[in-house]
Design a protein around this motif. Structure first.
Motif, PDB file in Angstrom:
ATOM      1  N   GLN A  32       0.130  -2.972 -11.810  1.00 40.67           N
ATOM      2  CA  GLN A  32       0.144  -4.268 -12.493  1.00 40.67           C
ATOM      3  C   GLN A  32       0.243  -5.429 -11.505  1.00 40.67           C
ATOM      4  OE1 GLN A  32      -0.515  -4.685 -15.645  1.00 40.67           O
ATOM      5  NE2 GLN A  32      -0.588  -2.482 -16.036  1.00 40.67           N
ATOM      6  N   ALA A  33       0.825  -5.169 -10.343  1.00 38.06           N
ATOM      7  CA  ALA A  33       0.963  -6.223  -9.322  1.00 38.06           C
ATOM      8  C   ALA A  33      -0.215  -6.223  -8.338  1.00 38.06           C
ATOM      9  CB  ALA A  33       2.276  -6.024  -8.563  1.00 38.06           C
ATOM     10  N   ASN A  34      -1.266  -5.447  -8.660  1.00 35.87           N
ATOM     11  CA  ASN A  34      -2.443  -5.339  -7.792  1.00 35.87           C
ATOM     12  C   ASN A  34      -2.114  -4.817  -6.398  1.00 35.87           C
ATOM     13  OD1 ASN A  34      -4.395  -6.204  -9.673  1.00 35.87           O
ATOM     14  ND2 ASN A  34      -3.878  -8.347  -9.280  1.00 35.87           N
ATOM     15  N   LYS A  35      -1.152  -3.906  -6.332  1.00 37.22           N
ATOM     16  CA  LYS A  35      -0.835  -3.246  -5.077  1.00 37.22           C
ATOM     17  C   LYS A  35      -1.631  -1.943  -4.999  1.00 37.22           C
ATOM     18  CE  LYS A  35       2.209  -6.435  -4.215  1.00 37.22           C
ATOM     19  NZ  LYS A  35       1.910  -7.493  -3.230  1.00 37.22           N
ATOM     20  N   GLN A  36      -2.077  -1.609  -3.807  1.00 38.10           N
ATOM     21  CA  GLN A  36      -2.973  -0.466  -3.646  1.00 38.10           C
ATOM     22  C   GLN A  36      -2.217   0.863  -3.663  1.00 38.10           C
ATOM     23  OE1 GLN A  36      -6.515  -0.629  -3.211  1.00 38.10           O
ATOM     24  NE2 GLN A  36      -6.289   1.546  -3.663  1.00 38.10           N
TER      25      GLN A  36
ATOM     26  N   LEU B  86       0.851  -1.186   0.000  1.00 39.16           N
ATOM     27  CA  LEU B  86       0.000   0.000   0.000  1.00 39.16           C
ATOM     28  C   LEU B  86       0.889   1.239   0.000  1.00 39.16           C
ATOM     29  CD1 LEU B  86      -2.600   1.673   0.389  1.00 39.16           C
ATOM     30  CD2 LEU B  86      -2.498   1.124   2.835  1.00 39.16           C
ATOM     31  N   LEU B  87       0.794   2.033  -1.070  1.00 33.85           N
ATOM     32  CA  LEU B  87       1.552   3.274  -1.179  1.00 33.85           C
ATOM     33  C   LEU B  87       0.589   4.451  -1.059  1.00 33.85           C
ATOM     34  CD1 LEU B  87       4.209   4.772  -1.748  1.00 33.85           C
ATOM     35  CD2 LEU B  87       3.674   4.629  -4.191  1.00 33.85           C
ATOM     36  N   ILE B  88       0.855   5.323  -0.086  1.00 36.85           N
ATOM     37  CA  ILE B  88       0.001   6.486   0.169  1.00 36.85           C
ATOM     38  C   ILE B  88       0.847   7.744  -0.035  1.00 36.85           C
ATOM     39  CG2 ILE B  88      -1.504   7.625   1.836  1.00 36.85           C
ATOM     40  CD1 ILE B  88      -1.627   4.950   3.368  1.00 36.85           C
TER      41      ILE B  88
END
Length: 478
Positions: free
Chosen positions: A271-275, A243-245
């Motif tokens: 692409q890696a389905n990371k939020q 999760l990158l905010i």
């Protein structure tokens, strides 16, 4: 982790003395194991870490914890489970008295039990300690502020959609709402909501890699990586998170190279389905120098705006702040602040903190003192705003020339900007109808009535338009 042998502990505890007087440590050791079975290890670790029984007497278990938030959470959500666990551990229906420790609570020593599978002894607390240390490390690396939670985020009509999406993200990270862009004026609660997502994700699963930063920090680290030739380390830091905010994403528009680097980071995470969760002071469509491919990516997910809170929501925010500070404040102060500070939740909370401090010192302010303290002149504030400032603000926000506003042109966009000026002169400066008409070189006051009605209706229907009006109001009130 293997199941605890409660029989061993009970046999050890139930000698002649402990039958007469329960040993708090022994009771708590057993009760904690029951609690973990009832509410789950993750919840137990998050809520009951640094909670201890200090004493048991007269049918009351006196417990201590390390924060007021944790105390309220236990009493609100876990009191029945706690009482049941204590009953199983003590064979008594104990009442619970929970206090916040003034000093760091005593360290809980690990305790041993006999493993029924063999005769060796293992420490059943070691795994909990390891989990807690790992959780603390993940939290520190995330840069999150622990005070920003869903539980203390006040939901109103102005932010209902954004909050609902944020809750949904936690339940299904990286799928339905990815990326998620929150936008709105400064001080509206964007940072609170973003960090609440991160805090809740770590609470649910401490193994998740969460990172919160500002775009300025991203830029500074990128420059440092270029200078020290550690570009790969920089990329790995941001591309291996779950999760990158990122806050204040609008500032990326002034740095093309940062946009390029962020675009590749964005793409790899997506692409890696990371939020990805971003905040901006305006919609991606309104960030003028944003590259088209990055703008398309940001608009490809979910966007939600946070508007200025209405009176009822402002009152709710203030009352929650009073409750969090265990303070007693007269409703007249709540009403006064809610009515006079409308454009920023941050300013709203700052004003109430001043009042709380004065009340706790036994020096509650008068309304006049409060007005001076908040730099609010109730009678003359609006009259001191020159009409020229209204035209200037509309010109700046809506990108139209002041001469066109006061001119005779009837182009649709210019005409609407002229109506906005009339609306602000009438509602914010409280000018008479005739004076409003004169300021924009119009003779008929019915034009002003029509303009005010039209702008009011559009503000209700068009959130982006309303945000621009709020920006004009912010400029006028500076």
């Amino acid at each position: 982790m293997e199941k605890a042998d409660f029989t061993y502990i009970l046999d050890k505890a139930e000698d002649t003395d402990t039958k007469k007087s329960l040993n708090p440590d022994d009771v708590w050791k057993i009760a904690k194991e029951h609690l973990k079975l009832m509410i789950g290890s993750k919840t137990f670790g998050a809520i009951f870490r640094k909670v201890y029984i200090e004493n048991i007497q007269n049918g009351v278990a006196q417990l201590s914890c390390d924060s007021d938030f944790k105390k309220q959470k236990i009493l609100k959500d876990h009191l029945p489970s706690l009482k049941m666990a204590l009953k199983k551990a003590s064979n008594m229906n104990l009442e619970v008295e929970l206090n916040v420790a003034k000093e760091e609570p005593k360290k809980d020593s690990g305790y041993e039990y006999v493993d029924t599978g063999d005769n060796g002894q293992i420490n059943i607390m070691s795994q909990i300690d390891m989990d807690n240390k790992k959780k603390e490390q993940m939290f520190q690396e995330s840069n999150l502020n622990p005070k920003y939670l869903f539980s203390n985020f006040v939901v109103g009509a102005n932010n209902k959609l954004a909050e609902a999406v944020a809750e949904g993200i936690v339940k299904d990270l990286g799928h339905y709402y990815n990326p998620f862009v929150i936008y709105g004026n400064s001080g509206m609660g964007k940072t609170h909501l973003m960090q609440a997502i991160g805090n809740e994700v770590l609470r649910e699963d401490p193994t998740k890699r969460v990172l919160y930063i500002s775009i300025e920090q991203f830029l500074n680290e990128m420059v440092e990586a270029i200078r020290t030739k550690t570009n790969q380390d920089f990329r790995n830091k941001y591309r291996r998170v779950d999760l990158l905010i990122i806050d204040d994403i609008q500032f990326v528009e002034d740095y093309p190279h940062t946009q390029e680097e962020f675009f590749h980071t964005f793409d790899e995470l997506y692409q890696a389905n990371k939020q990805i969760v971003l905040a901006s002071d305006r919609s991606p469509q309104e960030i003028k120098k944003l590259s088209d491919r990055l703008r398309t990516r940001l608009l490809g997910g979910m966007t939600a705006d946070i508007k200025t809170p209405d009176y009822e929501t402002r009152v709710a925010i203030l009352r929650q702040l009073i409750e969090e500070n265990n303070a007693t404040v007269d409703d007249k102060y709540v009403d006064f602040i809610a009515k006079n500070i409308q454009s920023s939740v941050r300013e709203l909370e700052g004003a109430m903190k001043k009042v709380i401090s004065l009340c706790q010192l036994g020096m509650p302010p008068t309304e006049e003192t409060l007005a001076q303290m908040l730099q609010i002149d109730i009678d003359y504030k609006r009259k001191k705003i020159p009409s020229g400032k209204v035209i200037s603000a509309v010109s700046e926000v809506f990108d139209v020339k002041p001469a066109d506003i006061k001119g005779k042109g009837r182009e649709a966009y210019v005409a609407e900007c002229r109506q906005i000026v009339m609306y602000l002169l009438r509602t914010e400066l409280e000018f008479p109808l005739e004076k409003v008409a004169k300021e924009v070189n119009r003779k008929d006051h019915t034009t002003v009535i029509h303009a005010c009605k039209k702008i009011d209706e559009k503000r209700e229907k068009d959130s982006r338009f309303n945000e621009k009006i709020e920006k004009c109001l912010t400029i006028l009130r500076e």
